[in-house]
Scaffold this motif. Structure first.
Motif, PDB file in Angstrom:
ATOM      1  N   HIS A  25       0.192  -6.853 -12.222  1.00  0.00           N
ATOM      2  CA  HIS A  25       0.523  -8.078 -13.116  1.00  0.00           C
ATOM      3  C   HIS A  25       2.043  -8.628 -12.447  1.00  0.00           C
ATOM      4  CE1 HIS A  25      -2.916  -7.316 -15.619  1.00  0.00           C
ATOM      5  NE2 HIS A  25      -2.713  -6.137 -15.627  1.00  0.00           N
ATOM      6  N   PHE A  26       2.735  -7.816 -12.056  1.00  0.00           N
ATOM      7  CA  PHE A  26       4.186  -8.342 -11.827  1.00  0.00           C
ATOM      8  C   PHE A  26       4.428  -8.672 -10.348  1.00  0.00           C
ATOM      9  CE2 PHE A  26       4.647  -5.681 -15.743  1.00  0.00           C
ATOM     10  CZ  PHE A  26       5.400  -6.398 -16.216  1.00  0.00           C
ATOM     11  N   ILE A  27       3.472  -8.171  -9.257  1.00  0.00           N
ATOM     12  CA  ILE A  27       3.518  -8.325  -7.974  1.00  0.00           C
ATOM     13  C   ILE A  27       2.268  -8.886  -7.439  1.00  0.00           C
ATOM     14  CG2 ILE A  27       4.045  -7.285  -5.615  1.00  0.00           C
ATOM     15  CD1 ILE A  27       5.876  -5.289  -6.913  1.00  0.00           C
ATOM     16  N   SER A  28       2.276 -10.050  -6.835  1.00  0.00           N
ATOM     17  CA  SER A  28       1.197 -10.806  -6.287  1.00  0.00           C
ATOM     18  C   SER A  28       1.097 -10.576  -4.940  1.00  0.00           C
ATOM     19  CB  SER A  28       1.269 -12.363  -6.677  1.00  0.00           C
ATOM     20  OG  SER A  28       0.270 -12.774  -6.022  1.00  0.00           O
ATOM     21  N   SER A  29       0.021  -9.452  -4.633  1.00  0.00           N
ATOM     22  CA  SER A  29      -0.147  -9.315  -3.044  1.00  0.00           C
ATOM     23  C   SER A  29      -1.289  -9.677  -2.344  1.00  0.00           C
ATOM     24  CB  SER A  29       0.204  -7.737  -3.215  1.00  0.00           C
ATOM     25  OG  SER A  29      -0.128  -7.167  -1.709  1.00  0.00           O
ATOM     26  N   SER A  30      -1.167  -9.744  -1.218  1.00  0.00           N
ATOM     27  CA  SER A  30      -2.561 -10.248  -0.610  1.00  0.00           C
ATOM     28  C   SER A  30      -3.466  -8.864  -0.202  1.00  0.00           C
ATOM     29  CB  SER A  30      -2.347 -10.748   0.657  1.00  0.00           C
ATOM     30  OG  SER A  30      -1.439 -10.196   1.861  1.00  0.00           O
ATOM     31  N   GLN A  31      -2.452  -7.840  -0.211  1.00  0.00           N
ATOM     32  CA  GLN A  31      -3.141  -6.719  -0.205  1.00  0.00           C
ATOM     33  C   GLN A  31      -2.605  -5.567  -1.180  1.00  0.00           C
ATOM     34  OE1 GLN A  31      -3.395  -4.879   3.914  1.00  0.00           O
ATOM     35  NE2 GLN A  31      -2.502  -6.639   4.721  1.00  0.00           N
ATOM     36  N   PRO A  32      -3.249  -5.772  -2.447  1.00  0.00           N
ATOM     37  CA  PRO A  32      -2.939  -4.875  -3.711  1.00  0.00           C
ATOM     38  C   PRO A  32      -2.877  -3.446  -3.493  1.00  0.00           C
ATOM     39  CG  PRO A  32      -4.820  -6.111  -4.056  1.00  0.00           C
ATOM     40  CD  PRO A  32      -4.510  -6.532  -2.997  1.00  0.00           C
ATOM     41  N   THR A  33      -3.977  -2.892  -2.949  1.00  0.00           N
ATOM     42  CA  THR A  33      -4.258  -1.443  -2.745  1.00  0.00           C
ATOM     43  C   THR A  33      -3.222  -1.022  -1.767  1.00  0.00           C
ATOM     44  OG1 THR A  33      -6.638  -1.489  -2.932  1.00  0.00           O
ATOM     45  CG2 THR A  33      -5.726   0.333  -1.987  1.00  0.00           C
ATOM     46  N   LEU A  34      -2.794  -1.612  -0.466  1.00  0.00           N
ATOM     47  CA  LEU A  34      -1.828  -1.189   0.232  1.00  0.00           C
ATOM     48  C   LEU A  34      -0.330  -1.085  -0.486  1.00  0.00           C
ATOM     49  CD1 LEU A  34      -0.579  -0.303   2.838  1.00  0.00           C
ATOM     50  CD2 LEU A  34      -0.462  -2.770   3.541  1.00  0.00           C
ATOM     51  N   GLN A  35      -0.204  -2.054  -1.188  1.00  0.00           N
ATOM     52  CA  GLN A  35       1.080  -2.286  -1.675  1.00  0.00           C
ATOM     53  C   GLN A  35       1.502  -1.213  -3.075  1.00  0.00           C
ATOM     54  OE1 GLN A  35       3.805  -5.037  -1.368  1.00  0.00           O
ATOM     55  NE2 GLN A  35       4.590  -2.745  -2.429  1.00  0.00           N
ATOM     56  N   ILE A  36       0.141  -0.973  -3.954  1.00  0.00           N
ATOM     57  CA  ILE A  36       0.644   0.007  -4.690  1.00  0.00           C
ATOM     58  C   ILE A  36       0.708   1.648  -4.063  1.00  0.00           C
ATOM     59  CG2 ILE A  36      -0.964   1.287  -6.675  1.00  0.00           C
ATOM     60  CD1 ILE A  36      -2.119  -1.334  -7.528  1.00  0.00           C
ATOM     61  N   THR A  37      -0.127   1.845  -3.106  1.00  0.00           N
ATOM     62  CA  THR A  37       0.221   2.859  -2.264  1.00  0.00           C
ATOM     63  C   THR A  37       1.631   3.069  -1.732  1.00  0.00           C
ATOM     64  OG1 THR A  37      -2.304   2.920  -1.599  1.00  0.00           O
ATOM     65  CG2 THR A  37      -0.500   4.231  -0.572  1.00  0.00           C
ATOM     66  N   LEU A  38       2.110   2.054  -1.154  1.00  0.00           N
ATOM     67  CA  LEU A  38       3.480   2.110  -0.651  1.00  0.00           C
ATOM     68  C   LEU A  38       4.598   2.185  -1.926  1.00  0.00           C
ATOM     69  CD1 LEU A  38       3.498  -0.623   1.851  1.00  0.00           C
ATOM     70  CD2 LEU A  38       3.519   1.711   2.374  1.00  0.00           C
ATOM     71  N   PHE A  39       4.044   1.477  -2.836  1.00  0.00           N
ATOM     72  CA  PHE A  39       5.231   1.790  -4.204  1.00  0.00           C
ATOM     73  C   PHE A  39       5.112   3.239  -4.705  1.00  0.00           C
ATOM     74  CE2 PHE A  39       5.547   1.618  -8.871  1.00  0.00           C
ATOM     75  CZ  PHE A  39       7.029   1.016  -8.926  1.00  0.00           C
ATOM     76  N   PHE A  40       3.832   3.913  -4.761  1.00  0.00           N
ATOM     77  CA  PHE A  40       3.490   5.252  -5.218  1.00  0.00           C
ATOM     78  C   PHE A  40       4.185   6.055  -4.312  1.00  0.00           C
ATOM     79  CE2 PHE A  40       1.178   9.103  -5.240  1.00  0.00           C
ATOM     80  CZ  PHE A  40       1.317   9.642  -6.666  1.00  0.00           C
TER      81      PHE A  40
END
Length: 316
Positions: A65-80
């Motif tokens: 909800h806070f980060i609009s990403s073209s690849q949400p799964t990758l972004q969440i994995t990197l953040f994790f």
């Protein structure tokens, strides 16, 4: 009459011994103060990290909800990975802070095990910087696939450069301290690790000025900002150059220049002293103070102690 010529040398010897004892006592107190500041800083960071970790599951679920990403799964994995490994690094550094205080106490008690314990401090410190790599990757990759001010290339480059400059030589130095009798090898790796560590600090705080503290970015200008800017861009750089000069002299003469080593430590501390003073007048500096290594404000104490204890510091 025959014994009188021996009285003055004896008194001089006793005087020198008492002076050396006082200097070593000052060195021990300086090390204790710096170690206590380092531990206190890491306790502070560990508390913040623990609070964050306790809310981590909620943060992960709300991240899209806070980060609009073209690849949400990758972004969440990197953040994790960034937060998981970064948190481990914080706790490792906390362990290093405990060992640092223990090593300082052992030094004050003239217990030779202090070098071995200090080696563990450097081991945990090196691992802390190695665990910044996922954060660097997250910022660089994330800045290309998302639209968020929380991720930027400068921060990513800062994390990666810190890890590259600091981790390898500091890790090697920590291993060499397992054999404290090998003084030349220890001094060799200390000479490599010290300037690279300071260069790493310069990268961190210099880039932080670029993306966060620059007057052009904050809309502020004036004498205090100019002092802060010069401090961010020059003080740590000069300290790193001085540390490098000490290392080059050691390589050539096989003798450590204690004056340069002490001066470098003082300059590193001066950066944080100036930063703290500037933060009194410039709010953006105060806001980013928790992201600085502000425990290093105590380093001039140990720098002065080293300059006063040249005869007590191994040089070759």
């Amino acid at each position: 009459m025959n014994r009188k010529p021996h009285i003055l040398p004896t008194l001089n010897l006793k005087g020198r011994m008492a002076m050396d004892s006082n200097k070593k006592s000052f060195m021990g107190k300086a090390l204790f103060i710096v170690a206590l500041a380092y531990l206190s800083y890491n306790i502070y960071q560990a508390i913040i990290t623990t609070v964050f970790v306790s809310h981590f599951p909620l943060i992960v679920t709300q991240l899209p909800h806070f980060i609009s990403s073209s690849q949400p799964t990758l972004q969440i994995t990197l953040f994790f990975l960034q937060e998981l490994l970064g948190s481990i690094g914080i706790y490792l550094r906390l362990a290093g802070g405990i060992f640092a205080l223990y090593a300082a106490v052992l030094f004050m008690r003239k217990d030779e095990r202090y070098l071995e314990k200090f080696g563990r401090v450097l081991l945990f410190e090196s691992l802390y910087f190695a665990l910044l790599i996922p954060a660097g990757i997250n910022h660089i990759v994330g800045s290309t696939i998302t639209h968020s001010e929380l991720l930027n290339v400068y921060t990513g480059a800062s994390f990666l450069l810190q890890a590259a400059l600091i981790f390898p030589p500091l890790f090697m130095l920590s291993r060499k301290l397992k054999k404290p009798q090998d003084v030349p090898s220890i001094l060799k790796w200390a000479g490599i690790a010290a300037p690279l560590y300071v260069f790493g600090l310069w990268v961190k705080h210099g880039l932080m000025w670029v993306y966060a503290l620059s007057p052009l970015g904050t809309g502020q200008a004036g004498l205090i900002d100019a002092v802060g800017s010069a401090d961010s861009l020059l003080t740590l750089l000069v300290a790193a150059i001085v540390a490098t000069a000490a290392w080059l002299i050691f390589r050539r003469k096989k003798k450590l220049d204690i004056r340069l080593a002490g001066t470098a430590l003082i300059l590193v501390g001066v950066y944080f002293v100036v930063y703290a003073v500037v933060s009194v007048w410039v709010p953006i500096y105060l806001a980013f103070l928790p992201l600085t290594e502000f425990w290093m404000i105590t380093l001039p104490i140990i720098g002065i102690a080293i300059l006063l204890n040249q005869s007590l510091v191994p040089s070759d």
